[in-house]
Design an enzyme around this catalytic site. Structure first.
Site, PDB file in Angstrom:
ATOM      1  CB  SER A  31      -0.950   0.010   1.200  1.00 39.29           C
ATOM      2  OG  SER A  31      -0.235  -0.113   2.411  1.00 39.29           O
ATOM      3  CG  ASP A 319      -3.987   5.483   6.897  1.00 36.34           C
ATOM      4  OD1 ASP A 319      -2.801   5.254   7.176  1.00 36.34           O
ATOM      5  OD2 ASP A 319      -4.548   4.989   5.889  1.00 36.34           O
ATOM      6  CG  HIS A 322      -0.883   3.962   4.476  1.00 32.72           C
ATOM      7  ND1 HIS A 322      -2.142   3.533   4.868  1.00 32.72           N
ATOM      8  CD2 HIS A 322      -0.289   2.904   3.880  1.00 32.72           C
ATOM      9  CE1 HIS A 322      -2.300   2.267   4.518  1.00 32.72           C
ATOM     10  NE2 HIS A 322      -1.191   1.851   3.927  1.00 32.72           N
TER      11      HIS A 322
END
Length: 355
Positions: A31, A319, A322
């Site tokens: 991600s 978040d 990340h």
């Protein structure tokens, strides 16, 4: 590997980039570098194609990037003067665009195939390499075997994977790996698998491979939440350092065994620690909690009903997992500082962290 050889590899890579104003890049990872592959996986729970993701991206729309704006791979592409490679699953696999590079990264992906299984669907590193194998066949069919081989040999391969093998595997108490293996045993399993995967990439034509080491995972908000005082988890960071050291040594071995391989390990761990511990040095004010106020015990993603801070450029984390767009800019700058560190300095960052 001796420092002079590492510097020789770095110099060769820099010369290659300078000689080709539009380098072809293939990106693998999770991600941290995904640009939307999981949007095309119908049942994937590892997705970010909803507000408030993308709030600071083009048109302020979510694209599947796990950020309020750009990923580090987007910013690296900008620095190379090329468009960010598109997500593989968004393309017709036989499209001409594959000649200019592709992003295979997928949120939830790990080195191990059992990492992130509770996300239902994601492209593991093995899956990504499998799609790349098909891409190599398409490239050679389009421009011929010789030209295709040359393109693959001269392309740059960015690999950023391994975080999920901790966050969504070894550190999860309800998954078996963390229960049945010591960390030393787990690292040996990772090492054997990664040797297999990087060798497979090499056999498919990859030569100039850059592996981004893991940052201080013990300091991300989802891990801090496990501390009663919201502090970094030092034992997790110690494991990360051991992982980075293991991959660093692996890179040396593969460079010695694989003819013309230019595998470079870039250790940005200290950059990440400095960013977290000294945020004001980089223009940030908050580095211990995320901009998006999320429930760290359940998921940790920035769901559409969450409260988002207004001063997003002042937060290191977007978040629970990340970095923010602003933090990714800093990390990309430090990444390039590693690659372009003066070779005549015995104390530059490349020699300190890439010996």
């Amino acid at each position: 590997m001796a420092i002079p050889l590492i510097l020789a590899l770095l110099t060769a890579l820099i010369i290659s980039i300078a000689a080709n104003p539009s380098p072809v890049t293939f990106i693998f990872g999770d991600s941290l570098t995904e640009v939307g592959n999981n949007n095309h996986l119908r049942y994937s729970l590892a997705r970010s194609d909803f507000p408030f993701y993308g709030i600071d991206y083009t048109n302020r729309k979510p694209t599947g990037r796990f950020s309020n704006g750009r990923t580090i791979s987007d910013i690296i592409s900008e620095k190379l003067g090329i468009p960010s490679p598109p997500p593989y699953l968004s393309l017709n696999p036989d499209d001409d665009v594959v000649l200019k590079g592709v992003n295979y990264a997928s949120g939830g992906a790990g080195i191990l195939n059992d990492t992130g299984t509770y996300f239902v669907q994601r492209l593991t590193f093995d899956d990504q390499i499998g799609y790349f194998e098909y891409t190599t066949k398409v490239i050679k069919k389009k421009i011929g075997w010789q030209n295709g081989t040359s393109l693959l040999h001269n392309a740059i391969y960015f690999i950023a994977v391994g975080s999920n093998d901790y966050i969504n595997n070894f550190l999860q108490p309800f998954l078996p790996d963390g229960q049945q293996y010591t960390h030393e045993e787990f690292l040996r399993i990772i090492d054997m698998k990664l040797v297999e995967q990087l060798t497979r990439l090499y056999l498919l034509g990859a030569r100039k491979m850059i592996f981004l080491g893991l940052g201080p995972l013990g300091c991300i908000p989802s891990q801090r939440a496990k501390s009663s005082t919201n502090q970094c988890l030092h034992h997790v960071n110690e494991w990360v350092v051991q992982f980075n050291s293991k991959v660093q040594k692996l890179s040396k071995v593969l460079n010695s065994k694989l003819k013309k391989a230019q595998l470079i390990f870039v250790d940005t761990y200290q950059d990440g620690i400095d960013l977290v511990e000294n945020p004001t040095k980089y223009g940030f004010k908050v580095s211990n909690i995320s901009c998006c106020q999320v429930e760290t015990r359940v998921g940790g993603l920035c769901l559409s009903y969450a409260h988002v801070c207004n001063n997003r450029s002042e937060y290191v984390f977007w978040d629970s997992f990340h970095p923010s767009d602003a933090a990714n800019v800093v990390l990309a700058d430090r990444f390039f500082a590693r690659l372009y560190a003066p070779s005549n300095s015995s104390t530059n960052s490349s020699s300190n962290h890439m010996e």
